[in-house]
Design a protein around this motif. Structure first.
Motif, PDB file in Angstrom:
ATOM      1  N   UNK A 120       0.781  -1.243   0.000  1.00 29.47           N
ATOM      2  CA  UNK A 120       0.000   0.000   0.000  1.00 29.47           C
ATOM      3  C   UNK A 120       0.812   1.292   0.000  1.00 29.47           C
ATOM      4  N   UNK A 121       2.119   1.236  -0.075  1.00 26.87           N
ATOM      5  CA  UNK A 121       2.895   2.482  -0.079  1.00 26.87           C
ATOM      6  C   UNK A 121       2.673   3.255  -1.371  1.00 26.87           C
ATOM      7  N   UNK A 122       2.528   2.569  -2.490  1.00 27.56           N
ATOM      8  CA  UNK A 122       2.289   3.288  -3.752  1.00 27.56           C
ATOM      9  C   UNK A 122       0.908   3.928  -3.758  1.00 27.56           C
ATOM     10  N   UNK A 123      -0.072   3.284  -3.146  1.00 20.93           N
ATOM     11  CA  UNK A 123      -1.395   3.882  -3.047  1.00 20.93           C
ATOM     12  C   UNK A 123      -1.364   5.126  -2.152  1.00 20.93           C
ATOM     13  N   UNK A 124      -0.627   5.044  -1.058  1.00 21.30           N
ATOM     14  CA  UNK A 124      -0.481   6.197  -0.168  1.00 21.30           C
ATOM     15  C   UNK A 124       0.233   7.337  -0.890  1.00 21.30           C
ATOM     16  N   UNK A 125       1.255   6.999  -1.674  1.00 19.94           N
ATOM     17  CA  UNK A 125       1.988   8.010  -2.434  1.00 19.94           C
ATOM     18  C   UNK A 125       1.082   8.670  -3.474  1.00 19.94           C
ATOM     19  N   UNK A 126       0.337   7.866  -4.222  1.00 22.67           N
ATOM     20  CA  UNK A 126      -0.534   8.418  -5.251  1.00 22.67           C
ATOM     21  C   UNK A 126      -1.631   9.295  -4.641  1.00 22.67           C
ATOM     22  N   UNK A 127      -2.240   8.835  -3.572  1.00 24.52           N
ATOM     23  CA  UNK A 127      -3.263   9.632  -2.905  1.00 24.52           C
ATOM     24  C   UNK A 127      -2.658  10.920  -2.336  1.00 24.52           C
ATOM     25  N   UNK A 128      -1.451  10.817  -1.808  1.00 22.81           N
ATOM     26  CA  UNK A 128      -0.757  12.005  -1.315  1.00 22.81           C
ATOM     27  C   UNK A 128      -0.497  13.016  -2.418  1.00 22.81           C
ATOM     28  N   UNK A 129      -0.166  12.537  -3.613  1.00 23.65           N
ATOM     29  CA  UNK A 129       0.037  13.452  -4.738  1.00 23.65           C
ATOM     30  C   UNK A 129      -1.254  14.187  -5.110  1.00 23.65           C
ATOM     31  N   UNK A 130      -2.369  13.467  -5.071  1.00 18.03           N
ATOM     32  CA  UNK A 130      -3.663  14.099  -5.371  1.00 18.03           C
ATOM     33  C   UNK A 130      -3.981  15.166  -4.333  1.00 18.03           C
ATOM     34  N   UNK A 158     -10.665   9.582 -17.323  1.00 19.73           N
ATOM     35  CA  UNK A 158     -10.397   9.320 -15.906  1.00 19.73           C
ATOM     36  C   UNK A 158      -9.033   8.645 -15.746  1.00 19.73           C
ATOM     37  N   UNK A 159      -8.031   9.363 -16.236  1.00 18.25           N
ATOM     38  CA  UNK A 159      -6.655   8.857 -16.311  1.00 18.25           C
ATOM     39  C   UNK A 159      -6.154   8.345 -14.963  1.00 18.25           C
ATOM     40  N   UNK A 160      -5.454   7.221 -15.020  1.00 15.09           N
ATOM     41  CA  UNK A 160      -4.829   6.612 -13.834  1.00 15.09           C
ATOM     42  C   UNK A 160      -3.354   7.003 -13.774  1.00 15.09           C
ATOM     43  N   UNK A 161      -2.733   6.735 -12.638  1.00 16.82           N
ATOM     44  CA  UNK A 161      -1.304   7.000 -12.487  1.00 16.82           C
ATOM     45  C   UNK A 161      -0.534   6.079 -13.424  1.00 16.82           C
ATOM     46  N   UNK A 162       0.443   6.620 -14.168  1.00 15.35           N
ATOM     47  CA  UNK A 162       1.147   5.825 -15.178  1.00 15.35           C
ATOM     48  C   UNK A 162       1.899   4.617 -14.621  1.00 15.35           C
ATOM     49  N   UNK A 163       2.617   4.771 -13.537  1.00 20.08           N
ATOM     50  CA  UNK A 163       3.454   3.673 -13.024  1.00 20.08           C
ATOM     51  C   UNK A 163       2.658   2.631 -12.243  1.00 20.08           C
ATOM     52  N   UNK A 164       1.652   3.075 -11.516  1.00 21.53           N
ATOM     53  CA  UNK A 164       0.939   2.159 -10.620  1.00 21.53           C
ATOM     54  C   UNK A 164      -0.426   1.750 -11.147  1.00 21.53           C
ATOM     55  N   UNK A 165      -0.947   2.472 -12.106  1.00 21.31           N
ATOM     56  CA  UNK A 165      -2.288   2.259 -12.645  1.00 21.31           C
ATOM     57  C   UNK A 165      -3.369   2.480 -11.583  1.00 21.31           C
ATOM     58  N   UNK A 166      -3.022   3.163 -10.495  1.00 19.41           N
ATOM     59  CA  UNK A 166      -4.016   3.538  -9.499  1.00 19.41           C
ATOM     60  C   UNK A 166      -4.899   4.641 -10.074  1.00 19.41           C
ATOM     61  N   UNK A 167      -6.179   4.646  -9.753  1.00 16.51           N
ATOM     62  CA  UNK A 167      -7.067   5.675 -10.296  1.00 16.51           C
ATOM     63  C   UNK A 167      -6.795   7.047  -9.670  1.00 16.51           C
ATOM     64  N   UNK A 168      -7.201   8.102 -10.370  1.00 16.33           N
ATOM     65  CA  UNK A 168      -7.177   9.438  -9.792  1.00 16.33           C
ATOM     66  C   UNK A 168      -6.153  10.406 -10.327  1.00 16.33           C
ATOM     67  N   UNK A 169      -5.312   9.977 -11.263  1.00 17.84           N
ATOM     68  CA  UNK A 169      -4.292  10.896 -11.778  1.00 17.84           C
ATOM     69  C   UNK A 169      -4.922  12.126 -12.432  1.00 17.84           C
ATOM     70  N   UNK A 170      -6.105  11.942 -13.001  1.00 22.03           N
ATOM     71  CA  UNK A 170      -6.805  13.055 -13.636  1.00 22.03           C
ATOM     72  C   UNK A 170      -7.103  14.175 -12.635  1.00 22.03           C
TER      73      UNK A 170
END
Length: 162
Positions: A42-52, A120-132
């Motif tokens: 879950x560190x990549x999910x935490x990182x991606x959510x933190x970026x948002x 509804x673009x996802x994060x490129x490296x992790x494919x987690x939703x929300x990059x948009x």
């Protein structure tokens, strides 16, 4: 209540709501290390959510700083001017600096914000939703700056200093 006061209150509400994003941002930044090194998940999910969260927080912070009088303020020189002169300088800065810049960002950003939002673009490296949402933060920034500039330009002038 007139349109200017409603717009002013809306900006204040957006800033008040957004300022609380600092708390989850701090938590997400803190959790990345234990999630990566102890939990091993879950560190990549935490990182991606933190970026948002960071993108949305920063998007509104420019308008918050402008409202507080700490953005683009040359106070050392301007403190010797009358309140009316300072208000005219603030209006000129908003009308000739912030407003055209924010309109440019809004228009120029269309080429990458709209496609990202539509798919509804996802994060490129992790494919987690929300990059948009990060790209939409650009428009949030521009729109709040435009709204604040309009409020600053059309706000009634203060009475002359006595």
């Amino acid at each position: 209540m007139g349109w200017l006061q409603r717009l002013d209150r809306l900006i204040a509400l957006i800033i008040a709501a957004t300022q609380w994003l600092a708390l989850p941002l701090i938590v997400l930044l803190f959790l990345q290390w234990p999630l990566r090194d102890i939990v091993h998940a879950y560190s990549s999910q935490a990182n991606d959510l933190g970026q948002i969260v960071f993108a949305l927080y920063v998007a509104v912070s420019i308008s918050a700083a402008t409202r507080a009088g700490t953005h683009l303020a040359a106070d050392a020189l301007a403190q010797h001017y009358t309140a009316r002169t300072r208000e005219w300088l603030k209006r000129l800065g908003a009308g000739l600096g912030l407003l055209p810049w924010a309109l440019f960002v809004l228009i120029a950003g269309k080429t990458f914000v709209v496609p990202s939002l539509l798919e509804l673009e996802s994060f490129p490296k992790t494919d987690n939703p929300g990059y948009f949402l990060i790209k939409c933060g650009l428009w949030l920034m521009a729109i709040t700056i435009i709204a604040q500039a309009v409020v600053d330009i059309f706000r009634p002038l203060p009475a002359d200093d006595v």
